[in-house]
Design an enzyme around this catalytic site. Structure first.
Site, short mmCIF file in Angstrom:
data_model
loop_
_atom_site.label_atom_id
_atom_site.label_comp_id
_atom_site.label_asym_id
_atom_site.label_seq_id
_atom_site.Cartn_x
_atom_site.Cartn_y
_atom_site.Cartn_z
CB THR A 34 -0.83 -0.01 1.30
OG1 THR A 34 -1.73 -1.10 1.25
CG2 THR A 34 -1.59 1.28 1.49
NE ARG B 113 -9.14 -7.18 3.28
CZ ARG B 113 -8.05 -6.42 3.23
NH1 ARG B 113 -7.90 -5.56 2.26
NH2 ARG B 113 -7.12 -6.53 4.13
CB VAL B 114 -13.61 -2.59 3.07
CG1 VAL B 114 -12.92 -1.26 3.36
CG2 VAL B 114 -14.60 -2.42 1.93
CG ASP C 165 -5.15 -1.26 6.62
OD1 ASP C 165 -5.28 -1.77 5.49
OD2 ASP C 165 -4.04 -1.02 7.12
CB THR D 293 1.97 -0.73 4.60
OG1 THR D 293 1.84 -1.77 3.62
CG2 THR D 293 3.36 -0.83 5.21
C1 SD4 Z 1 -4.81 -4.04 3.19
N1 SD4 Z 1 -3.17 -2.74 4.35
O1 SD4 Z 1 -5.72 -3.93 2.39
C2 SD4 Z 1 -3.63 -3.13 3.07
C3 SD4 Z 1 -2.59 -3.74 2.22
C4 SD4 Z 1 -1.18 -3.46 2.58
O2 SD4 Z 1 1.01 -4.07 2.51
O3 SD4 Z 1 -0.83 -2.52 3.24
N2 SD4 Z 1 -0.24 -4.28 2.22
O4 SD4 Z 1 -4.82 -4.89 4.09
#
Ligand code: SD4
Length: 330
Positions: free
Chosen positions: A194, A222-223, A225, A245
């Site tokens: 992310t 799905r949502v 963070d 992340t």
């Molecule tokens: C999620 N936090 O959708 C995000 C993805 C992410 O490193 O940060 N991946 O869970």
């Protein structure tokens, strides 16, 4: 080391930080700079997990979660599980600037974004995302995010290294040390990353933004963070900002970025605040993978991670170009 203006981003998303720096250096405000930076990542499809054509869900579809927060006004705009529109952060900005709402979801987020002038409807799949999904399907892998479903051996080879070539191993987070092998979790550099970016502009205003495709092979709907203020990012002009992340399904239960900012408000330095937020999660979920990066009003920054090696990028007036910091520091 302090100073601002400053741009900070999760991961070595150097081009994104350069784009945000260019904006902030020219005198644009923090919100504009965050939009520039995150848009650059979406266009470049950073790590194949941001913007169009990234991480597919169980049905092979790519969706976008994005968040924008203005730390001067505490306004927030977010889109979640958005389909058919590739500009996540711009859609979040439209929600923030043109509505009294905070978050729009799914098809309705796309309809709104398109009605406000963003390009679409666009197919968010790419040959890479389809290829990845087909392989996963053909290997008869079980849905990865369903509980009590036994993993199948043909789900792909064990890979001891993450996609950036680091050993997935020990990462410091306060007093707790986590050792995670890349197969125990479907979250990690293999699967999704992310961009979460924080900017302090020349006026001292703070903004944050996040953009992601979320978890690879997630259950449709799905949502994570990503679009949740206080979880993937948080900004408050009075204190500073945080970006996160990692395993969003776990992290969003703790609002780690809200925690970081509140700890800094109480006087904690960014390093301790970051470690504390991560440690709270690790205590309950020793298998999780995640990281946060924190900056205070003075422009001091620090990261903390657990379960993986984390990198974050910084640009401030002391630097000639973007610098990438690695955690754990060797
Ligand atoms: C999620 N936090 O959708 C995000 C993805 C992410 O490193 O940060 N991946 O869970």
């Amino acid at each position: 080391s302090g100073k601002y203006p400053i741009v900070v981003s999760t991961w070595p998303f150097v081009e994104a930080v350069r784009a945000a720096w260019k904006a902030v250096d020219k005198g644009f405000d923090a919100v504009e700079a965050v939009v520039e930076g995150c848009s650059a990542c979406e266009e470049l499809r950073c790590d194949g997990t941001v913007g169009p054509g990234g991480s597919p869900d169980e049905n092979g579809e790519t969706t976008i979660d994005a968040l924008l927060m203005n730390g001067a006004t505490m306004e927030v705009g977010a889109v979640a599980a958005m389909r058919y529109v590739k500009d996540g952060i711009k859609a979040a900005k439209l929600v923030m600037q043109h509505t009294k709402h905070t978050m729009l979801v799914g098809d309705r987020a796309s309809v709104f974004a398109i009605s406000m002038g963003l390009p679409g409807p666009t197919n968010l799949s790419s040959s890479e995302s389809m290829e990845k999904w087909k392989k996963w399907k053909e290997n008869h892998c079980q849905p990865n995010f369903r509980k009590n479903v036994a993993p199948v051996d043909s789900c792909g080879p064990y890979e001891p290294k993450d996609s950036m070539g680091h050993n997935v191993g020990i990462c410091s987070a306060g007093s707790s040390m986590g050792i995670v092998d890349s197969r125990t979790s479907l979250v990690g550099p293999h699967n999704h990353d992310t961009i979460s970016m924080a900017v302090i502009d020349k006026m001292g205003h703070v903004a944050v933004g996040t953009s992601t495709n979320g978890a690879t092979f997630k259950i449709p709907g799905r949502v994570g963070d990503g679009p949740i203020a206080g979880s993937s990012a948080y900004a408050d002009d009075e204190v500073g900002a945080c970006g996160a992340t990692g395993d969003g399904d776990i992290m969003m239960r703790f609002l780690p970025c809200y925690q970081v900012v509140e700890s800094m408000r109480q006087g904690m330095e960014p390093k301790l605040a970051a470690r504390d937020a991560i440690s709270r999660i690790a205590k309950k979920f020793p298998d999780f993978m995640g990281a946060v990066v924190a900056i205070n009003k003075k422009g001091e920054h620090a990261g903390a991670c657990y379960g993986w090696t984390f990198q974050y990028s910084v640009r401030n007036p002391d630097m000639d170009d973007v610098k990438v910091f690695v955690h754990p520091l060797s």
